[in-house]
Write a protein that holds these residues in place. Sequence first.
Motif, PDB file in Angstrom:
ATOM      1  N   ASN A 273     -48.920  -2.692  20.914  1.00 55.74           N
ATOM      2  CA  ASN A 273     -49.089  -3.330  19.605  1.00 55.74           C
ATOM      3  C   ASN A 273     -47.986  -4.380  19.450  1.00 55.74           C
ATOM      4  O   ASN A 273     -46.885  -4.199  19.935  1.00 55.74           O
ATOM      5  CB  ASN A 273     -48.961  -2.247  18.519  1.00 55.74           C
TER       6      ASN A 273
ATOM      7  N   ILE B 228     -42.645   3.294  15.995  1.00 54.16           N
ATOM      8  CA  ILE B 228     -43.730   4.134  15.479  1.00 54.16           C
ATOM      9  C   ILE B 228     -45.087   3.420  15.555  1.00 54.16           C
ATOM     10  O   ILE B 228     -46.113   4.048  15.775  1.00 54.16           O
ATOM     11  CB  ILE B 228     -43.427   4.605  14.028  1.00 54.16           C
ATOM     12  N   THR B 229     -45.068   2.101  15.408  1.00 52.46           N
ATOM     13  CA  THR B 229     -46.335   1.356  15.448  1.00 52.46           C
ATOM     14  C   THR B 229     -46.852   1.157  16.868  1.00 52.46           C
ATOM     15  O   THR B 229     -47.895   0.556  17.075  1.00 52.46           O
ATOM     16  CB  THR B 229     -46.172  -0.044  14.823  1.00 52.46           C
TER      17      THR B 229
ATOM     18  N   HIS C  31     -46.429  10.189  17.892  1.00 53.60           N
ATOM     19  CA  HIS C  31     -46.566   9.447  16.634  1.00 53.60           C
ATOM     20  C   HIS C  31     -46.597  10.389  15.437  1.00 53.60           C
ATOM     21  O   HIS C  31     -45.941  10.156  14.425  1.00 53.60           O
ATOM     22  CB  HIS C  31     -47.829   8.571  16.667  1.00 53.60           C
TER      23      HIS C  31
ATOM     24  N   ARG D 249     -43.903  10.129  12.430  1.00 52.22           N
ATOM     25  CA  ARG D 249     -44.434   9.737  11.116  1.00 52.22           C
ATOM     26  C   ARG D 249     -44.079  10.796  10.060  1.00 52.22           C
ATOM     27  O   ARG D 249     -43.686  10.481   8.953  1.00 52.22           O
ATOM     28  CB  ARG D 249     -45.950   9.518  11.214  1.00 52.22           C
TER      29      ARG D 249
ATOM     30  N   ALA E  69     -40.773  -4.075   6.466  1.00 51.08           N
ATOM     31  CA  ALA E  69     -40.729  -4.113   5.001  1.00 51.08           C
ATOM     32  C   ALA E  69     -40.434  -5.479   4.408  1.00 51.08           C
ATOM     33  O   ALA E  69     -40.798  -5.737   3.260  1.00 51.08           O
ATOM     34  CB  ALA E  69     -39.663  -3.130   4.509  1.00 51.08           C
TER      35      ALA E  69
ATOM     36  N   THR F  76     -43.307  -8.978   5.181  1.00 49.23           N
ATOM     37  CA  THR F  76     -44.613  -8.594   4.635  1.00 49.23           C
ATOM     38  C   THR F  76     -44.586  -8.604   3.106  1.00 49.23           C
ATOM     39  O   THR F  76     -45.463  -9.181   2.461  1.00 49.23           O
ATOM     40  CB  THR F  76     -44.969  -7.164   5.098  1.00 49.23           C
TER      41      THR F  76
ATOM     42  N   ARG G 173     -54.382  -3.452  19.527  1.00 49.42           N
ATOM     43  CA  ARG G 173     -54.634  -2.155  20.147  1.00 49.42           C
ATOM     44  C   ARG G 173     -54.975  -2.384  21.618  1.00 49.42           C
ATOM     45  O   ARG G 173     -55.303  -3.505  22.007  1.00 49.42           O
ATOM     46  CB  ARG G 173     -55.832  -1.450  19.468  1.00 49.42           C
TER      47      ARG G 173
ATOM     48  N   ALA H 115     -55.414  -4.411   4.089  1.00 44.04           N
ATOM     49  CA  ALA H 115     -54.129  -5.099   4.303  1.00 44.04           C
ATOM     50  C   ALA H 115     -53.026  -4.156   4.765  1.00 44.04           C
ATOM     51  O   ALA H 115     -52.060  -4.592   5.398  1.00 44.04           O
ATOM     52  CB  ALA H 115     -53.696  -5.809   3.024  1.00 44.04           C
TER      53      ALA H 115
ATOM     54  N   HIS I 221     -52.238   5.165  11.413  1.00 49.79           N
ATOM     55  CA  HIS I 221     -51.070   4.271  11.327  1.00 49.79           C
ATOM     56  C   HIS I 221     -50.990   3.532   9.996  1.00 49.79           C
ATOM     57  O   HIS I 221     -50.182   2.608   9.858  1.00 49.79           O
ATOM     58  CB  HIS I 221     -51.083   3.253  12.481  1.00 49.79           C
TER      59      HIS I 221
ATOM     60  N   CYS J 119     -50.008   1.976   6.642  1.00 49.53           N
ATOM     61  CA  CYS J 119     -48.639   1.657   6.228  1.00 49.53           C
ATOM     62  C   CYS J 119     -48.041   2.763   5.353  1.00 49.53           C
ATOM     63  O   CYS J 119     -48.619   3.133   4.329  1.00 49.53           O
ATOM     64  CB  CYS J 119     -48.654   0.351   5.453  1.00 49.53           C
TER      65      CYS J 119
HETATM   66  C1  HEM Z   1     -46.950  -6.027   1.581  1.00 47.12           C
HETATM   67  C2  HEM Z   1     -46.177  -5.337   2.380  1.00 47.12           C
HETATM   68  C3  HEM Z   1     -46.638  -4.640   3.617  1.00 47.12           C
HETATM   69  C4  HEM Z   1     -47.746  -4.857   4.401  1.00 47.12           C
HETATM   70  C5  HEM Z   1     -48.839  -5.893   4.194  1.00 47.12           C
HETATM   71  C6  HEM Z   1     -47.700  -3.899   5.481  1.00 47.12           C
HETATM   72  C7  HEM Z   1     -48.681  -3.777   6.449  1.00 47.12           C
HETATM   73  C8  HEM Z   1     -48.725  -2.775   7.379  1.00 47.12           C
HETATM   74  C9  HEM Z   1     -49.818  -2.548   8.305  1.00 47.12           C
HETATM   75  C10 HEM Z   1     -51.071  -3.393   8.413  1.00 47.12           C
HETATM   76  C11 HEM Z   1     -49.503  -1.464   9.053  1.00 47.12           C
HETATM   77  C12 HEM Z   1     -50.378  -0.824  10.138  1.00 47.12           C
HETATM   78  C13 HEM Z   1     -49.973  -1.329  11.510  1.00 47.12           C
HETATM   79  C14 HEM Z   1     -50.948  -0.895  12.581  1.00 47.12           C
HETATM   80  O1  HEM Z   1     -51.972  -0.267  12.293  1.00 47.12           O
HETATM   81  O2  HEM Z   1     -50.703  -1.234  13.743  1.00 47.12           O
HETATM   82  C15 HEM Z   1     -48.204  -0.998   8.619  1.00 47.12           C
HETATM   83  C16 HEM Z   1     -47.534   0.076   9.165  1.00 47.12           C
HETATM   84  C17 HEM Z   1     -46.265   0.420   8.792  1.00 47.12           C
HETATM   85  N1  HEM Z   1     -45.542  -0.066   7.738  1.00 47.12           N
HETATM   86 FE1  HEM Z   1     -46.095  -1.506   6.464  1.00 47.12          FE
HETATM   87  N2  HEM Z   1     -46.580  -3.139   5.354  1.00 47.12           N
HETATM   88  C18 HEM Z   1     -45.909  -3.545   4.226  1.00 47.12           C
HETATM   89  C19 HEM Z   1     -44.734  -3.014   3.711  1.00 47.12           C
HETATM   90  C20 HEM Z   1     -44.016  -2.012   4.298  1.00 47.12           C
HETATM   91  C21 HEM Z   1     -42.786  -1.460   3.776  1.00 47.12           C
HETATM   92  C22 HEM Z   1     -42.136  -1.885   2.459  1.00 47.12           C
HETATM   93  C23 HEM Z   1     -42.376  -0.529   4.668  1.00 47.12           C
HETATM   94  C24 HEM Z   1     -41.153   0.351   4.669  1.00 47.12           C
HETATM   95  C25 HEM Z   1     -40.226   0.397   3.772  1.00 47.12           C
HETATM   96  C26 HEM Z   1     -43.354  -0.457   5.733  1.00 47.12           C
HETATM   97  C27 HEM Z   1     -43.295   0.374   6.817  1.00 47.12           C
HETATM   98  C28 HEM Z   1     -44.316   0.562   7.722  1.00 47.12           C
HETATM   99  C29 HEM Z   1     -44.246   1.499   8.825  1.00 47.12           C
HETATM  100  C30 HEM Z   1     -43.075   2.406   9.190  1.00 47.12           C
HETATM  101  C31 HEM Z   1     -45.471   1.423   9.495  1.00 47.12           C
HETATM  102  C32 HEM Z   1     -45.904   2.193  10.731  1.00 47.12           C
HETATM  103  C33 HEM Z   1     -46.774   3.374  10.352  1.00 47.12           C
HETATM  104  C34 HEM Z   1     -47.335   4.083  11.567  1.00 47.12           C
HETATM  105  O3  HEM Z   1     -47.410   3.491  12.656  1.00 47.12           O
HETATM  106  O4  HEM Z   1     -47.701   5.268  11.420  1.00 47.12           O
HETATM  107  N3  HEM Z   1     -44.344  -1.373   5.467  1.00 47.12           N
HETATM  108  N4  HEM Z   1     -47.764  -1.806   7.590  1.00 47.12           N
END
Ligand code: HEM
Length: 390
Positions: free
Chosen positions: A63, A77-78, A85, A89, A229, A232, A279, A331, A337, A339
């Motif tokens: 990824n 983690i992603t 995972h 998580r 964080a 995005t 992926r 989004a 996975h 967010c």
């Molecule tokens: C508008 C803001 C945000 C958007 C649009 C966003 C979007 C995403 C997306 C699309 C994924 C999935 C990735 C995948 O499937 O490959 C993701 C995963 C993740 N996001 Fe966000 N994110 C945002 C804000 C944040 C914030 C504020 C944090 C932490 C403080 C965060 C932490 C994470 C983490 C740790 C993952 C991985 C989860 C996993 O793999 O199980 N994100 N995010």
Amino acid sequence: MSDQHTPFNPLDAAHLDDPDGPLAAARGRCPISFPRPGLACVVTEEGVQHVLGNPGIYSNRGNFAIDGELELPAQLITMIDPPEHTRLRGRLLRWFAPARLRALRPEVERIVANALSRLPAAGEVDLYESYVRVIPASVVFAFMGLPEHLWQDLENWTEVIAGTMPEPLIDLPEMAKMIATLTELLERRRAEPPAQRDVIDGLLHPQDGELELTDVEAVTHLMQLVLAATDTTRSLILNTLHSLLATNQWQALAQERSKVPKAVEESLRHDTPLQFVLRTTNREDSLGGTVIPAETKVLVSLQSANRDEQAWGADAGQFRLDRQAVSAHLAFGRGIHTCIGAPLARMESVLAIEAMLDSYPTLRLADSYRWEKVRAPMMRRPTNLRVVLA
Ligand code: HEM
């Protein structure tokens, strides 16, 4: 400018800079395309749901890199699949529990108020540089327990690293500085008596049979949180402000505050901050009658899914505050996975928009303003947001 009638090709820089026309052409003509052998592109909401809903076939390894896999000192983690995972998580999710986020709210309000206090009462400014940019970085640093004197440097380095996605350059000087600073901080925190105050404690001091993490692993997870964080959430706040102003719905919203969360959701759909994820197929799969071979890298366009007319209707390209079931957008991804920071991103975006509505109810775009997408392939936001404060 890209040719609006040529289906989306992520290997064409012009398409990444100006994706809407090529994505619409792809949805109409080739919902699954192969820009080159070994790389597939999925653009319909049905196709995207299928890929994200089948992690056994579509692995997260690789990824964030269109070519090959990133060489990182520890796995993000992603980029990992179950069972590793699931364990990581679970460990991170503890810090995103609703009670912890509620406790963080006053700090987020303080950060937003601070950013707002630096704006002049009137005149023309770029809201990205002078308001939006600082908020998400400060919020995530506070959330993680990073000391405030480091915030400015960390924010600058994060911006440089995020701009290189989806192929982050591991040997960037900013990456080295960030790793060194976080490692030093962790060493200091390790020497303190164990507590469970913040994310850093959670990573340093395992609970209930969790594995001990090395400093390298803990730093990698912290960096992942910062990178996930900041840009995005900046994009989300900036895009929401832009759409409300560009569609002349700002002043109406000032009178109807209960619609701010809805505006944020519609913004996530209409201008998806993280444009795509990647992926890799573990085995051959058939999607809508098209065969995707094993070991194919699959670009999954969240933006295109969120503008798919089949799912969202003929007005999918419009920003509307009265859209039904808008939070069904993709989004924040979907499946295992999804967010984990979504509630935090939503909370700070709503607070940042509300604060602007309070102080500048007659805000408008500068006369000469023209939307231009930032040149970061995975991200969607304008390069700037020049407005007139009144
Ligand atoms: C508008 C803001 C945000 C958007 C649009 C966003 C979007 C995403 C997306 C699309 C994924 C999935 C990735 C995948 O499937 O490959 C993701 C995963 C993740 N996001 Fe966000 N994110 C945002 C804000 C944040 C914030 C504020 C944090 C932490 C403080 C965060 C932490 C994470 C983490 C740790 C993952 C991985 C989860 C996993 O793999 O199980 N994100 N995010």
